[in-house]
Design an enzyme around this catalytic site. Sequence first.
Site, PDB file in Angstrom:
ATOM      1  N   ARG A 178       8.464  24.436  23.335  1.00 19.19           N
ATOM      2  CA  ARG A 178       7.414  23.429  23.194  1.00 19.19           C
ATOM      3  C   ARG A 178       6.659  23.205  24.495  1.00 19.19           C
ATOM      4  O   ARG A 178       5.736  22.384  24.527  1.00 19.19           O
ATOM      5  CB  ARG A 178       8.027  22.108  22.735  1.00 19.19           C
ATOM      6  CG  ARG A 178       8.084  21.941  21.211  1.00 19.19           C
ATOM      7  CD  ARG A 178       8.879  20.694  20.891  1.00 19.19           C
ATOM      8  NE  ARG A 178       8.427  19.997  19.725  1.00 19.19           N
ATOM      9  CZ  ARG A 178       9.021  20.064  18.531  1.00 19.19           C
ATOM     10  NH1 ARG A 178      10.051  20.829  18.339  1.00 19.19           N
ATOM     11  NH2 ARG A 178       8.564  19.346  17.526  1.00 19.19           N
ATOM     12  N   ARG A 207      14.087   8.804   9.810  1.00 13.44           N
ATOM     13  CA  ARG A 207      13.887   9.234  11.190  1.00 13.44           C
ATOM     14  C   ARG A 207      13.106   8.189  11.980  1.00 13.44           C
ATOM     15  O   ARG A 207      12.108   7.664  11.504  1.00 13.44           O
ATOM     16  CB  ARG A 207      13.140  10.586  11.215  1.00 13.44           C
ATOM     17  CG  ARG A 207      14.062  11.746  10.959  1.00 13.44           C
ATOM     18  CD  ARG A 207      13.322  13.047  10.825  1.00 13.44           C
ATOM     19  NE  ARG A 207      12.457  13.388  11.952  1.00 13.44           N
ATOM     20  CZ  ARG A 207      11.987  14.601  12.164  1.00 13.44           C
ATOM     21  NH1 ARG A 207      12.317  15.593  11.341  1.00 13.44           N
ATOM     22  NH2 ARG A 207      11.195  14.846  13.185  1.00 13.44           N
TER      23      ARG A 207
HETATM   24  P1  B4P Z   1      11.243  18.693  14.938  1.00 19.75           P
HETATM   25  O1  B4P Z   1      12.550  18.480  14.313  1.00 19.75           O
HETATM   26  O2  B4P Z   1      10.907  20.074  15.383  1.00 19.75           O
HETATM   27  O3  B4P Z   1      10.266  18.167  13.801  1.00 19.75           O
HETATM   28  P2  B4P Z   1       8.794  18.199  13.324  1.00 19.75           P
HETATM   29  O4  B4P Z   1       7.926  18.875  14.340  1.00 19.75           O
HETATM   30  O5  B4P Z   1       8.524  16.794  12.992  1.00 19.75           O
HETATM   31  O6  B4P Z   1       8.710  18.857  11.918  1.00 19.75           O
HETATM   32  P3  B4P Z   1       8.404  20.227  11.168  1.00 19.75           P
HETATM   33  O7  B4P Z   1       7.173  20.944  11.608  1.00 19.75           O
HETATM   34  O8  B4P Z   1       9.687  21.006  11.143  1.00 19.75           O
HETATM   35  O9  B4P Z   1       8.025  19.677   9.737  1.00 19.75           O
HETATM   36  P4  B4P Z   1       8.656  19.833   8.309  1.00 19.75           P
HETATM   37  O10 B4P Z   1       8.859  21.268   7.895  1.00 19.75           O
HETATM   38  O11 B4P Z   1       9.841  18.942   8.219  1.00 19.75           O
HETATM   39  O12 B4P Z   1      11.062  17.731  16.222  1.00 19.75           O
HETATM   40  C1  B4P Z   1      11.427  16.371  16.273  1.00 19.75           C
HETATM   41  C2  B4P Z   1      11.489  15.838  17.708  1.00 19.75           C
HETATM   42  O13 B4P Z   1      12.614  16.434  18.433  1.00 19.75           O
HETATM   43  C3  B4P Z   1      10.296  16.135  18.637  1.00 19.75           C
HETATM   44  O14 B4P Z   1       9.246  15.212  18.484  1.00 19.75           O
HETATM   45  C4  B4P Z   1      10.966  16.043  20.053  1.00 19.75           C
HETATM   46  O15 B4P Z   1      11.099  14.713  20.486  1.00 19.75           O
HETATM   47  C5  B4P Z   1      12.343  16.632  19.833  1.00 19.75           C
HETATM   48  N1  B4P Z   1      12.363  18.081  20.147  1.00 19.75           N
HETATM   49  C6  B4P Z   1      12.575  19.078  19.238  1.00 19.75           C
HETATM   50  N2  B4P Z   1      12.499  20.277  19.843  1.00 19.75           N
HETATM   51  C7  B4P Z   1      12.217  20.044  21.156  1.00 19.75           C
HETATM   52  C8  B4P Z   1      11.998  20.898  22.283  1.00 19.75           C
HETATM   53  N3  B4P Z   1      12.015  22.234  22.187  1.00 19.75           N
HETATM   54  N4  B4P Z   1      11.743  20.318  23.499  1.00 19.75           N
HETATM   55  C9  B4P Z   1      11.708  18.986  23.622  1.00 19.75           C
HETATM   56  N5  B4P Z   1      11.894  18.129  22.605  1.00 19.75           N
HETATM   57  C10 B4P Z   1      12.153  18.641  21.360  1.00 19.75           C
HETATM   58  O16 B4P Z   1       7.482  19.288   7.399  1.00 19.75           O
HETATM   59  C11 B4P Z   1       7.060  17.943   7.477  1.00 19.75           C
HETATM   60  C12 B4P Z   1       6.826  17.380   6.095  1.00 19.75           C
HETATM   61  O17 B4P Z   1       5.766  18.097   5.438  1.00 19.75           O
HETATM   62  C13 B4P Z   1       8.045  17.501   5.176  1.00 19.75           C
HETATM   63  O18 B4P Z   1       8.175  16.303   4.481  1.00 19.75           O
HETATM   64  C14 B4P Z   1       7.695  18.657   4.236  1.00 19.75           C
HETATM   65  O19 B4P Z   1       8.270  18.500   2.969  1.00 19.75           O
HETATM   66  C15 B4P Z   1       6.178  18.556   4.167  1.00 19.75           C
HETATM   67  N6  B4P Z   1       5.527  19.858   3.971  1.00 19.75           N
HETATM   68  C16 B4P Z   1       5.868  21.036   4.577  1.00 19.75           C
HETATM   69  N7  B4P Z   1       5.045  22.026   4.168  1.00 19.75           N
HETATM   70  C17 B4P Z   1       4.135  21.453   3.304  1.00 19.75           C
HETATM   71  C18 B4P Z   1       3.006  21.943   2.542  1.00 19.75           C
HETATM   72  N8  B4P Z   1       2.642  23.228   2.588  1.00 19.75           N
HETATM   73  N9  B4P Z   1       2.320  21.070   1.797  1.00 19.75           N
HETATM   74  C19 B4P Z   1       2.673  19.765   1.737  1.00 19.75           C
HETATM   75  N10 B4P Z   1       3.723  19.233   2.416  1.00 19.75           N
HETATM   76  C20 B4P Z   1       4.453  20.068   3.188  1.00 19.75           C
END
Ligand code: B4P
Length: 192
Positions: A89, A134
Amino acid sequence: MNIVIFGAPGSGKGTQSALLIEEYGYYHISTGDVLRAQIAQGTELGKIADSYISKGQLIPDELMIDILDEVLAEHPESAKGVIFDGFPRTIHQAETLDALLAKRNGKVDVVVGLEVEEEELIERLINRGKTSGRSDDNLDTIKKRLDVYNNQTNVLRDHYKSQGKYEAVHGMGSIEGIFENIKTLIEKHRSR
Ligand code: B4P
């Protein structure tokens, strides 16, 4: 193959990674899941992680890198190929990942960039917040996470584009349709 699934918060990294694991059977590491597991267990690391995640900030690079290094070392099967979901990231994380993979005679083969409009990202995350429990799925924190993405993470697109590894995927529409496009890109890189 080592595949990075890249995109803004809510772009579908976790959703598409789940389908990729089924299809290719590679070892999968979601740094977000690793951190949330620590939070759920109430460990010291979990307390530190929660203090950043609940504010929409990234966990400090060195801490995140140590965690990743440890997880990979605990899973020797990861040497065959990994789906990196949510890592790297920052540029520093990307450079460290290159060094970690080089030690195992590997490299990042392809970066799948899920591109989704901001309005839709916000809507998805607010929806997810209704059931996810969350601490970061609320409007205030979502906005902060998008700022962090735009200021610290988005730069990786150009970083990987310059290496010929970035493949943009239109991340809106049906989950299955997006997955079909991702598979086509991965097959292209597999045959290289
Ligand atoms: P992550 O767990 O990586 O989460 P995310 O970016 O929120 O979600 P993602 O993109 O995976 O979305 P999802 O498929 O669930 O990070 C969380 C936190 O952890 C960060 O903010 C940070 O603080 C920390 N962190 C993690 N990695 C880090 C790193 N490398 N360095 C530093 N800090 C770090 O999809 C979201 C929603 O959309 C779901 O509800 C899903 O059902 C829906 N969805 C998905 N595809 C869809 C579609 N095509 N159409 C409609 N809805 C859809």
